[in-house]
Scaffold this active site. Structure first.
Site, PDB file in Angstrom:
ATOM      1  N   GLU A 429     -33.594 -20.218  -2.228  1.00 39.52           N
ATOM      2  CA  GLU A 429     -34.148 -19.308  -1.252  1.00 39.52           C
ATOM      3  C   GLU A 429     -33.015 -18.557  -0.551  1.00 39.52           C
ATOM      4  O   GLU A 429     -32.074 -19.158  -0.047  1.00 39.52           O
ATOM      5  CB  GLU A 429     -34.958 -20.151  -0.252  1.00 39.52           C
ATOM      6  CG  GLU A 429     -35.105 -19.560   1.106  1.00 39.52           C
ATOM      7  CD  GLU A 429     -35.552 -20.594   2.140  1.00 39.52           C
ATOM      8  OE1 GLU A 429     -35.566 -21.810   1.850  1.00 39.52           O
ATOM      9  OE2 GLU A 429     -35.880 -20.159   3.241  1.00 39.52           O
ATOM     10  N   ASP A 502     -34.629 -24.584   2.227  1.00 41.50           N
ATOM     11  CA  ASP A 502     -34.251 -25.221   3.484  1.00 41.50           C
ATOM     12  C   ASP A 502     -35.176 -26.388   3.789  1.00 41.50           C
ATOM     13  O   ASP A 502     -36.346 -26.372   3.437  1.00 41.50           O
ATOM     14  CB  ASP A 502     -34.370 -24.214   4.641  1.00 41.50           C
ATOM     15  CG  ASP A 502     -33.285 -23.147   4.570  1.00 41.50           C
ATOM     16  OD1 ASP A 502     -32.305 -23.372   3.850  1.00 41.50           O
ATOM     17  OD2 ASP A 502     -33.449 -22.100   5.230  1.00 41.50           O
ATOM     18  N   ASP A 506     -40.373 -23.318   6.933  1.00 37.56           N
ATOM     19  CA  ASP A 506     -40.341 -22.143   6.058  1.00 37.56           C
ATOM     20  C   ASP A 506     -39.949 -22.531   4.639  1.00 37.56           C
ATOM     21  O   ASP A 506     -40.517 -22.040   3.667  1.00 37.56           O
ATOM     22  CB  ASP A 506     -39.334 -21.100   6.571  1.00 37.56           C
ATOM     23  CG  ASP A 506     -39.892 -20.336   7.756  1.00 37.56           C
ATOM     24  OD1 ASP A 506     -41.124 -20.394   7.955  1.00 37.56           O
ATOM     25  OD2 ASP A 506     -39.093 -19.690   8.469  1.00 37.56           O
TER      26      ASP A 506
END
Ligand code: TSJ
Length: 641
Positions: A429, A502, A506
């Site tokens: 990401e 992460d 999110d």
């Protein structure tokens, strides 16, 4: 069901085929495996017998209890297993049921049935694989009991008391054998899902599941008057149906009892689940083919007759099934299972029976509900247009890639080793984490594909939009497998696909979006165990120039215990991958020697529940999602979809 045959299966027809020792020697042959799956299978084998009694019309309540010691009690209010003497063996019928291995069922040949019902062959297998098992029968005012240990009779069947004349039923208690099973702790949720499914598939049965292990006992009651109609409503929970009715067809043909329930939602995925004798058939088979044929044929005929499409046009089955949730359930005397995993129905009479029942009744339904018919056909026509557009876009990409030699996405930092067995790809990401990963990686075997921002939610997009999405295109070309009908796992360029996001909300959301994409478009990658989640650490602890990483709160606490809690401790909480430099990222998350990877797995037998999980997590509606997250909060640690 046809109940006339009941008389023909007397207690004397029971044949002795093999000793229970064979079951203990090769348990996998009889219950599939000795893992947690086989452990739960024992319960289903017993409950099936009570379901048969319900199908025969003599039982309406089944109670399943997980006891404190992980033994299981199954109790029904049927007629009670017969206690009379079986002519051939000279033993009480109930004893024969528990001590003689019967043919039939999944692995044997013949069609032996205890009750003239559909299952009823597993009691002796469960007995053989239990440390102990006790059966109690209420019949004509008396209570009978017999106990077995590892399949051996402990004592003769005895009258142990009296009960009211009108009370009848069977209770079985068993403790799975620790010598046989790798795992002997029952999972309430696994039993809950399967028992709920059984209740949906057997209209009007009441199944009560209790868990007595905790301080407070848990209880779930499953009772669905509408049967599979309610199953469809349940699966469409969290989606938006495009008409209020659940379409329902039912009938008997060539000794096949057919039940179908269906409803379209405004989404784009197809969710058709098929069952034979209440057992799921993840690979479908003749019953599902019959259903799909009938659907395509009937909708096209109706559309033409009502001038909704031209005589020269036709809608494809896939277009008609866009957004369709359906249950196809058949009951057959002698099911034949095919395919590698024996999960595909082979009986050819089932194809005709389902086709017939559905074609006839669906046409009547459409004629009586022209508004519903119109809604479905308008959706199908839209689906067809999107599919055409998608096909054009894809052909264009195909032609382009043929021209420029299958160019890989520009953002991909590929590995140099060309043997897929050695290679892995990290889907990362964000560009900054992607940058660190590129620096950190082992170039020979680790490829990095950074993705920018939010990934397209494939639950909410049609094919044309999905094919046009840059991040998705990048993944498809990098993996090399193609998708959908083009999918070819032998072309997979990496043995491991590792999602690295992460360790925050999110990140979890992005992981879920990526998993949704893989689940919908390349499910075989998950089934074959190629998909993993990287586990970045949550904390870094520095003390006297030494460094520790912790992957959970518990681990941090444990480390602190060891090194002592004082002011020399420097604790950093990682909020994202970006906070780690390349070296730290390598050490904690990417080094094959040290990293932790979670392999993503799926249970095909529970695929309707899995589908529900994804829509609940990724769909539009907030309420069901909140409920789901609250109910499952304690399990999210353990990501096993
Ligand atoms: F098989 C078993 F032990 F696993 C088991 C069977 C376990 C449990 C919890 C229930 C049962 C079971 C069996 N419930 N109900 C029955 N019914 C019969 O076996 C039965 C009763 C009467 C007659 C009859 O013809 O009168 C026939 C049958 C097969």
């Amino acid at each position: 069901m046809d109940t006339e045959q009941k008389q023909e299966y007397g207690a004397d027809q029971i044949q002795i085929l093999e000793g229970l020792e064979a079951v203990r020697k090769r348990p996998g042959m009889y219950i599939g495996s000795t893992s947690i799956r086989g452990l739960h299978h024992l319960v289903y084998e017993i409950v099936d017998n009570s379901i048969d009694e319900a199908l025969a019309g003599y039982c309406d309540t089944i109670k399943v209890t997980i006891n404190k010691d992980n033994s299981i009690t199954v109790e029904d209010n049927g007629r009670g297993i017969p206690i009379g003497i079986n002519h051939k063996s000279g033993r009480p019928a109930v004893e024969v049921v528990f001590t003689v291995l019967h043919a039939g069922g999944k692995f044997g040949g013949g069609g032996y049935k205890v009750s003239g019902g559909l299952h009823g062959v597993g009691a002796s297998v469960v007995n053989a694989l239990s440390e102990w098992l006790e059966v109690t029968i209420c019949h004509e005012g008396k209570i009978y009991r017999q106990r077995y240990e590892r399949g051996h009779i402990c004592s003769e069947l005895q009258v142990i008391g009296e009960c009211p004349e009108e009370r009848t039923g069977t209770t079985v208690v068993f403790l799975p054998d620790k010598e046989i099973f790798e795992e002997t702790v029952y999972d309430f949720n696994i039993l809950k899902q399967r028992l709920r499914e059984m209740a949906f598939l057997t209209k009007n049965i009441r199944i009560i599941l209790r868990d007595e292990r905790g301080e407070e006992s848990l209880e779930k009651i499953f009772h669905y008057e509408g049967g599979i109609k309610e199953f469809v409503t349940y699966l469409n929970k969290g989606k938006t149906p495009i008409y209020p009715d659940v379409i329902y067809c039912e009938g008997n043909k060539d000794s096949v009892y057919v039940e179908v329930a269906m409803q379209h939602n405004d989404g784009y995925n197809e969710g058709c689940y098929s069952f034979v004798n209440n057992i799921t058939t993840p690979e479908g088979g003749t019953h599902l083919t019959g259903f799909k044929n009938a659907l395509t044929k009937t909708f096209n005929a109706y559309a033409k007759a009502n001038k909704l499409i031209k005589d020269t046009e036709s809608l494809s089955g896939e277009d008609i099934r866009e957004g369709l949730t359906a249950i196809v359930s058949v009951k057959i005397e002698e099911p034949q299972f095919e395919g590698q995993t024996k999960q595909k129905l082979g009986n050819s009479e089932a194809r005709g029976a389902v086709d017939n029942v559905v074609s006839e009744q669906l046409m009547i339904f459409l004629e009586q509900h022209p508004q519903v018919a119109k809604m479905i056909l308008e959706k199908s026509i839209m689906a067809q247009r999107a599919r055409d557009a998608a096909r054009k876009a894809r052909d264009l990409t195909r032609r382009k890639s043929a021209l420029d030699g299958m160019s890989l996405p520009g953002k991909l930092a590929d590995c140099s080793d060309k043997d897929p067995k050695n290679c892995e790809i990290y889907i990362v990401e964000g560009d900054s984490a992607g940058g660190s990963a590129k620096t950190a990686r082992s170039r020979a075997t680790q490829a990095i594909l950074p993705l920018r921002g939010k990934i397209l939610n494939v639950e909410k997009a049609r094919l044309d939009k999905i094919y046009a999405n840059a991040e998705i295109k990048a993944m498809i070309t990098a993996f090399g497998t193609g998708i959908h009908e083009d999918f070819d796992i032998t072309k997979l360029r990496y043995d491991k696909i590792i999602i690295m996001t992460d360790a925050d909300v999110d990140g979890a959301h992005i992981s879920t979006l990526l998993l949704t994409f893989l689940y919908r478009f390349m499910p075989d990658l998950i089934k074959e165990g190629h998909v993993y989640l990287a586990q970045p650490p949550l904390f870094k602890l520095e003390k006297n120039k030494k460094v520790w990483y912790a992957y959970s709160d518990e681990e941090l606490a444990a480390i602190l215990e060891e090194v002592g809690r004082d002011q020399n401790n420097k604790i950093q909480r990682y909020k994202g991958l970006g906070e780690m430099d390349a070296e730290q990222l390598w050490e904690t998350t990417m080094d094959p020697e040290k990293r932790i990877l979670l392999r993503v797995t799926m249970d095909e037998e529970a695929s309707s529940e899995l589908d529900l999980t994804f829509t609940t997590l990724m769909g539009d509606q907030v309420e069901p999602r909140k409920e789901f997250i609250e109910e499952n909060a304690k399990y999210v640690q353990n990501l096993d979809i």
